[in-house]
Write a protein that holds these residues in place. Structure first.
Motif, PDB file in Angstrom:
ATOM      1  N   ASP A 162      38.503  27.421  45.008  1.00  0.00           N
ATOM      2  CA  ASP A 162      39.742  27.905  44.287  1.00  0.00           C
ATOM      3  C   ASP A 162      40.621  26.382  43.721  1.00  0.00           C
ATOM      4  N   PRO A 166      42.419  24.042  41.595  1.00  0.00           N
ATOM      5  CA  PRO A 166      42.548  22.847  39.650  1.00  0.00           C
ATOM      6  C   PRO A 166      41.984  22.707  39.838  1.00  0.00           C
ATOM      7  N   ASP A 167      41.130  23.360  38.300  1.00  0.00           N
ATOM      8  CA  ASP A 167      40.134  22.777  37.832  1.00  0.00           C
ATOM      9  C   ASP A 167      39.294  21.941  38.055  1.00  0.00           C
ATOM     10  N   ILE A 185      43.759  32.852  41.135  1.00  0.00           N
ATOM     11  CA  ILE A 185      44.345  31.953  40.169  1.00  0.00           C
ATOM     12  C   ILE A 185      42.557  31.342  39.981  1.00  0.00           C
ATOM     13  N   ASP A 186      42.572  31.508  38.215  1.00  0.00           N
ATOM     14  CA  ASP A 186      41.330  30.910  37.905  1.00  0.00           C
ATOM     15  C   ASP A 186      42.185  29.656  37.699  1.00  0.00           C
ATOM     16  N   PRO A 187      41.182  28.799  38.431  1.00  0.00           N
ATOM     17  CA  PRO A 187      40.940  26.790  38.395  1.00  0.00           C
ATOM     18  C   PRO A 187      40.857  26.299  37.551  1.00  0.00           C
ATOM     19  N   THR A 188      40.134  26.887  36.293  1.00  0.00           N
ATOM     20  CA  THR A 188      40.025  26.306  34.866  1.00  0.00           C
ATOM     21  C   THR A 188      41.329  26.349  33.618  1.00  0.00           C
ATOM     22  N   THR A 189      41.442  27.466  34.253  1.00  0.00           N
ATOM     23  CA  THR A 189      42.729  28.581  33.021  1.00  0.00           C
ATOM     24  C   THR A 189      44.490  28.588  33.635  1.00  0.00           C
ATOM     25  N   ARG A 190      44.797  28.445  34.958  1.00  0.00           N
ATOM     26  CA  ARG A 190      45.397  28.094  36.009  1.00  0.00           C
ATOM     27  C   ARG A 190      45.513  29.847  35.570  1.00  0.00           C
ATOM     28  N   ASP A 200      47.087  33.584  36.397  1.00  0.00           N
ATOM     29  CA  ASP A 200      46.493  34.817  37.550  1.00  0.00           C
ATOM     30  C   ASP A 200      45.570  35.775  36.442  1.00  0.00           C
ATOM     31  N   ARG A 260      51.026  32.126  31.798  1.00  0.00           N
ATOM     32  CA  ARG A 260      49.994  31.686  32.548  1.00  0.00           C
ATOM     33  C   ARG A 260      50.090  33.012  33.801  1.00  0.00           C
ATOM     34  N   THR A 261      50.632  33.625  33.571  1.00  0.00           N
ATOM     35  CA  THR A 261      51.647  34.474  34.395  1.00  0.00           C
ATOM     36  C   THR A 261      52.114  35.724  33.937  1.00  0.00           C
TER      37      THR A 261
END
Length: 617
Positions: free
Chosen positions: A80, A82-83, A218-223, A225, A261-262
């Motif tokens: 997971d 980040p990016d 958390i999405d690694p690309t968009t960050r 939830d 993002r959240t």
């Protein structure tokens, strides 16, 4: 982490990951391990996925060999991070900028393996090429749509070159690789979860489920939830397969407010969703439909029902919709009506099952010709409003429709098959959400899929694209009326396919066709029975090649999850599930008779002799 993947190349050592107090796993290379929490050995990436397991990637070690670079990168793709920052450290600078992990995901049965590399010189003087291989079982595209495939061989290549890396000098890095991610099934299930997005059936006021896969955390690309990912996926529009038969009331260009993002629920389980200025173009009724789409989409992500949704545009409130108010748009459009199970008793009469005062099942016959013994029933389908039923009689030769709430005459058959044997005549019928009745005539001389508008009048033949010489043996139409489950027989096998129901025109001039068939259970060698079990799920009876009969849940996109296989049941010839997923399954199981499977219990016999168990539809 990749199940069963060890070090690449000669002397590759198999790693045994550990579960820590923080449930974190470290990948590839050297890294420090926290000194608190209990430690116990586990199998890598337990099949079925465990969302509490976290994976942390680590960068390549100095002077790492090419096989270590490949191995480390494959492992880092399962994290997971980040990016995918650590995964990118295994790539050249140029390739890191071009690599798009969000482009899609190739799902293999097991973690990808790599062939021995070609040595420098010869056909590859500039570096080394590793070939990835495995058995591909699914593909997830950039819109998050999951498509299952019968296991096929997968091959891909990873090419490495040497480049200067800081003060370390020349280091091996990857300069060419497949776009997107390549994951084993267990890693995919650990990292992703299925979520239903909801759109409106074209021209109708009820919702249709559109299953997609989003990241568990958390999405690694968009960050983003998971809640925000689901909202974004909804706003991005329906998947390509469903798009022709659904509508979305969101104004074109509607998106989340920039930087969102959240999204967090308040103490009453309500949610405010900030949208951009395009959403302000929606009127009040349109906004309520938009909020209903969000409410139903978010139900898959919360353990308790969503209390309400408030939509905002540029900070101003557009509308508020409570969970109870959203029920008018429910996919089964049943207005809160509880589904009743029915079956054909030993005398061939239509009966229904109700619960007695002590909770035990009680049976009683319906009114009208289907319950008074006027005709002996072979199979039956009760309309979703439970006022009428359709029955196949006379050795599957004739189809009738009659009331089940009052006395009435049987009338003339609406469809008559000319097939010689019962197995070559009419299938069990099915009602869709529009009130139309469907049945298949299996006459080898003239096989047809038929639809009777509003369950009356002249039957109209429905074209099915892509049959390829197969015959429709059985069918079940979804409550939303835009999808149909077909059991197709060809060359001694009966397989399950889902087709999209397209309607063109209106009223008496409506033309209906079934298009873009999708294999939904390619791993099963033969499918015996199927029923819809909610807005995007089927319960299927079948067996794999050389295996025993199974009863299992399968998503309409073909995916399954942990716990999808139900307790063992033998000799199942028919099965039925309600639109309400809390209702028990019912089945016809040979000598056991009509049985049911209440939540959290085992199969129980409710009627020792009977057949054709059904719920409305």
């Amino acid at each position: 982490m990749g199940a069963d993947r060890g070090r690449l190349g000669r002397g590759r050592a198999v790693r045994v990951p550990v579960v820590l107090g923080t449930a974190a796993l470290l990948l590839a290379g050297c890294a420090s391990i926290p000194d608190s929490g209990d430690v116990e050995p586990v199998k890598a990436s337990p099949r079925g996925g465990e969302s509490q397991v976290r994976v942390y990637a680590v960068p390549p070690r100095a002077k790492a060999a090419p096989d270590e670079i490949v191995d480390g990168f494959l492992e880092a793709m399962t994290s997971d991070d980040p990016d995918f920052a650590m995964a990118r450290k295994y790539l050249t600078d140029q390739r890191s900028k071009a690599w798009r992990p969000e482009a899609g995901t190739t799902v293999l049965r097991d973690a990808p393996a790599a062939a021995a590399p070609k040595q420098p010189g010869g056909t590859d003087p500039s570096g080394m090429t590793f070939q990835l291989y495995g058995d591909q079982i699914a593909d997830v595209d950039g819109t998050h749509q999951y498509e299952q495939v019968a296991p096929v061989s997968y091959t891909g290549t990873i090419h490495l070159v040497q480049q200067n890396v800081g003060s370390e000098g020349k280091e091996w890095r990857i300069d060419d690789l497949p776009q997107g991610l390549v994951l084993g099934e267990s890693d995919f299930q650990r990292n992703y979860r299925s979520v239903n997005k909801y759109y409106f059936a074209s021209g109708e006021s009820w919702l249709v489920a559109d299953p997609v896969y989003i990241r568990q955390r958390i999405d690694p690309t968009t960050r983003m939830d998971p809640v925000t990912q689901a909202v974004k996926a909804l706003l991005d529009g329906p998947t390509n397969w469903l798009k022709p038969v659904v509508d979305s009331p969101f104004p074109t260009g509607t998106a989340l407010q920039k930087g969102t993002r959240t999204l967090e629920f308040d103490d009453r389980n309500g949610l405010k969703v900030p949208l951009n200025g395009k959403a302000a173009e929606a009127g009040h009724d349109q906004c309520r439909k938009m909020a209903a789409q969000l409410l139903f989409t978010l139900r898959d992500l919360t353990s308790t029902p969503v209390g309400r949704v408030e939509l905002l545009a540029n900070g101003s409130s557009l509308c508020v919709l409570d969970g109870d108010q959203a029920e008018e748009f429910a996919p089964d459009h049943s207005a809160g009506r509880a589904d009743t199970p029915y079956f054909v008793d030993r005398e061939g009469r239509l009966s229904l099952l109700t619960s007695g005062g002590d909770g035990s099942p009680e049976q009683s016959r319906v009114r009208g010709p289907f319950g008074d013994g006027t005709v002996k029933l072979d199979s039956v389908a009760v309309a979703r409003d439970e006022r009428r039923a359709a029955a196949v009689t006379n050795g599957s030769k004739s189809l009738y429709v009659a009331p089940v709430t009052s006395a009435g005459e049987l009338g003339q058959p609406l469809v008559t098959s000319q097939g010689v044997a019962a197995k070559d005549r009419l299938s069990a019928p099915s009602w869709d959400g529009h009130g139309d009745l469907w049945v298949a005539d299996r006459d080898p001389a003239k096989p047809r899929l038929l639809r009777l508008a509003d369950g009356a009048g002249t039957p109209e033949e429905v074209t099915v694209d892509g049959l390829g010489g197969a015959r429709v043996e059985a069918l079940r139409v979804s409550a939303d009326g835009v999808r149909i489950a077909l059991l197709l027989s060809k060359d001694g096998r009966t397989t399950l396919q889902i087709g999209r129901v397209e309607r063109h025109g209106s009223g008496a001039d409506t033309e209906v066709s079934v298009v873009e068939l999708q294999a939904t259970a390619p791993q099963m060698d033969t499918v015996t029975a199927v029923s819809w079990a909610g807005p995007s799920r089927l319960v299927v009876v079948g067996k794999e090649a050389g295996g025993v009969q199974q009863v299992r849940y399968i998503q309409t996109d073909g995916s399954t999850s942990a716990g999808s296989v139900l307790p063992g049941l033998n000799q199942v010839t028919a099965i039925a599930a309600a639109d309400d997923e809390q209702q028990p399954l019912i089945a016809d199981s040979g000598d056991a008779g009509i049985v049911r499977l209440p939540t959290g219990a085992n199969w129980q016999t409710v009627v020792p002799t009977g057949s054709s168990p059904i719920y409305p539809g």
